[in-house]
Every structure is written in structure tokens, then in C-alpha cells.
Write a protein that holds these residues in place. Structure first.
Motif, PDB file in Angstrom:
ATOM      1  N   THR A 138      -7.714   1.675   8.774  1.00 59.18           N
ATOM      2  CA  THR A 138      -8.935   2.248   8.650  1.00 59.18           C
ATOM      3  C   THR A 138      -8.963   3.874   8.662  1.00 59.18           C
ATOM      4  OG1 THR A 138      -9.620   0.402  10.521  1.00 59.18           O
ATOM      5  CG2 THR A 138     -11.185   2.381  10.312  1.00 59.18           C
TER       6      THR A 138
ATOM      7  N   SER B 251      -8.315   4.679   5.185  1.00 65.69           N
ATOM      8  CA  SER B 251      -9.572   4.613   4.239  1.00 65.69           C
ATOM      9  C   SER B 251     -10.552   5.528   4.440  1.00 65.69           C
ATOM     10  CB  SER B 251     -10.316   3.031   4.792  1.00 65.69           C
ATOM     11  OG  SER B 251     -11.403   2.868   4.198  1.00 65.69           O
TER      12      SER B 251
ATOM     13  N   ARG C 202       0.884  -1.145   0.089  1.00 65.03           N
ATOM     14  CA  ARG C 202       0.068  -0.150   0.043  1.00 65.03           C
ATOM     15  C   ARG C 202       0.846   1.129   0.082  1.00 65.03           C
ATOM     16  NH1 ARG C 202      -2.435  -3.667  -0.998  1.00 65.03           N
ATOM     17  NH2 ARG C 202      -1.701  -3.212  -2.888  1.00 65.03           N
TER      18      ARG C 202
ATOM     19  N   GLY D 225      -8.401   3.272  -2.467  1.00 65.65           N
ATOM     20  CA  GLY D 225      -9.632   3.121  -1.368  1.00 65.65           C
ATOM     21  C   GLY D 225      -9.944   1.756  -1.201  1.00 65.65           C
TER      22      GLY D 225
ATOM     23  N   VAL E  54      -7.086  -0.506   0.438  1.00 63.10           N
ATOM     24  CA  VAL E  54      -7.052  -0.323   1.970  1.00 63.10           C
ATOM     25  C   VAL E  54      -8.030  -0.788   2.624  1.00 63.10           C
ATOM     26  CG1 VAL E  54      -7.070   1.668   3.442  1.00 63.10           C
ATOM     27  CG2 VAL E  54      -5.332   1.862   1.544  1.00 63.10           C
ATOM     28  N   ARG E  55      -9.116  -0.756   2.168  1.00 61.89           N
ATOM     29  CA  ARG E  55     -10.559  -1.154   3.009  1.00 61.89           C
ATOM     30  C   ARG E  55     -10.079  -2.694   3.102  1.00 61.89           C
ATOM     31  NH1 ARG E  55     -14.336   2.031   2.430  1.00 61.89           N
ATOM     32  NH2 ARG E  55     -14.045   2.554   0.488  1.00 61.89           N
TER      33      ARG E  55
ATOM     34  N   ASP F  33     -11.904   7.769   1.235  1.00 68.52           N
ATOM     35  CA  ASP F  33     -13.319   8.027   1.053  1.00 68.52           C
ATOM     36  C   ASP F  33     -13.757   9.474   0.960  1.00 68.52           C
ATOM     37  OD1 ASP F  33     -13.635   5.290   0.925  1.00 68.52           O
ATOM     38  OD2 ASP F  33     -14.570   5.132   2.882  1.00 68.52           O
TER      39      ASP F  33
END
Ligand SMILES: [Fe+2]
Length: 156
Positions: A139, A142, A23, A116, A119-120, A146
Motif C-alpha cells: 500500500t 503503491s 515485484r 503501480g 503493486v496495487r 502514484d
């Protein structure tokens, strides 16, 4: 892996360091994509979009820093070199001919949506691996991604 007194099992730390570096590559790619948009966007909305894309670049760089430092805190090596990052990124390629605000907004929205989603997924992977700290980091990122995607899509 470096020696550390961190109580997480080596196996967990090793898999988390790989996930964090995956990531991290995406976050650095997103940073560069946002700067590409910041520098090259043209049109009547220039001033606003120029500023928006620079804000997104700053956010991506903050995410990259947090991901890299978590990887090192777990005993790993953060991979920030350009060539390995370019080989590792899972981001969609940025169109080199994007010029208008609409073209850059569409490309950046695609990049944010991809980052996104990855990462989720990482939130659950880290939680299942027993690393609540890394899961919490994902979290927070994310939620921020968003929000940034909302900002970009609101311009459409
Ligand atoms: Fe600038």
C-alpha cells in the motif's frame, strides 16, 4: 525457506516471498530504467529531467530494498541477481533509442503505470492471504508510485 519463529503460516510466507520477489524484480528494473533516463535525456529541460529521473531511481531502489527485506523477514531469499531479475521482470521494455525529454517521460510513465498496477494488485493478494504487514508495505509503495506517476505526467 529459512526457519523462523514468525507466526504467519509457512504456506502464506512462501506465497508472499514469491509475490515480493516478483515485484522486487520490477522495482529493480524500474531503478535501471530511471537511471537510463537520467543518463541519456537531452534537450532544453535537461537539468530538471536529469534530476527528476534520479529522484525516481532513488525511490525505486528504496522500494526494492523494502520488498527484499520483507521477503527475507518472512523466511525467504531475496533475489537480487541481475540474470534472474531480468528473467522475472514484468516491466515493459525500455526503448534503447529514447533521447528527447518527451520520449523518456513517456517511457518512464509507462513503466511507473505498469509497476503501480502490479503493486496495487499485490495489496489485495497479500490481504486475502492474511498477511496485513506485506499488504501494508505494498500500500505504501503503491501510494508513492502514484505520486511519482503524477510528477512525471505533470511534465507532459
Ligand atoms: Fe547521476
Amino acid at each position: 525457506m529459512h526457519t523462523t519463529k514468525n507466526s504467519l503460516p509457512l504456506k502464506t510466507r512462501d506465497s508472499m516471498v514469491r509475490l515480493l520477489n516478483d515485484r522486487l524484480a520490477d522495482a529493480l528494473d524500474l531503478y535501471h530504467q530511471s537511471k537510463q533516463a537520467h543518463w541519456n535525456v537531452k534537450g532544453p529541460q535537461f537539468q530538471m529531467l536529469h534530476g527528476l529521473f534520479d529522484d525516481l531511481a532513488s525511490h525505486a531502489l528504496e522500494h526494492a530494498d523494502d520488498l527484499a527485506e520483507r521477503a527475507v523477514a518472512l523466511g525467504g531469499v531475496a533475489e537480487g541477481r541481475v540474470a534472474p531479475v531480468a528473467a522475472r521482470t514484468s516491466m515493459p521494455a525500455y526503448p534503447g533509442d529514447a533521447a528527447t525529454g518527451a520520449a523518456h517521460l513517456a517511457a518512464i510513465a509507462a513503466g511507473l503505470a505498469s509497476f503501480g498496477a502490479k503493486v496495487r494488485d499485490a495489496i489485495d493478494v497479500a490481504a486475502k492471504d492474511g498477511d496485513a504487514g506485506t499488504s501494508d508495505l505494498f500500500t505504501g509503495i503503491s501510494r508513492a508510485v502514484d505520486k511519482d506517476l503524477w510528477m512525471v505526467e505533470a511534465h507532459g
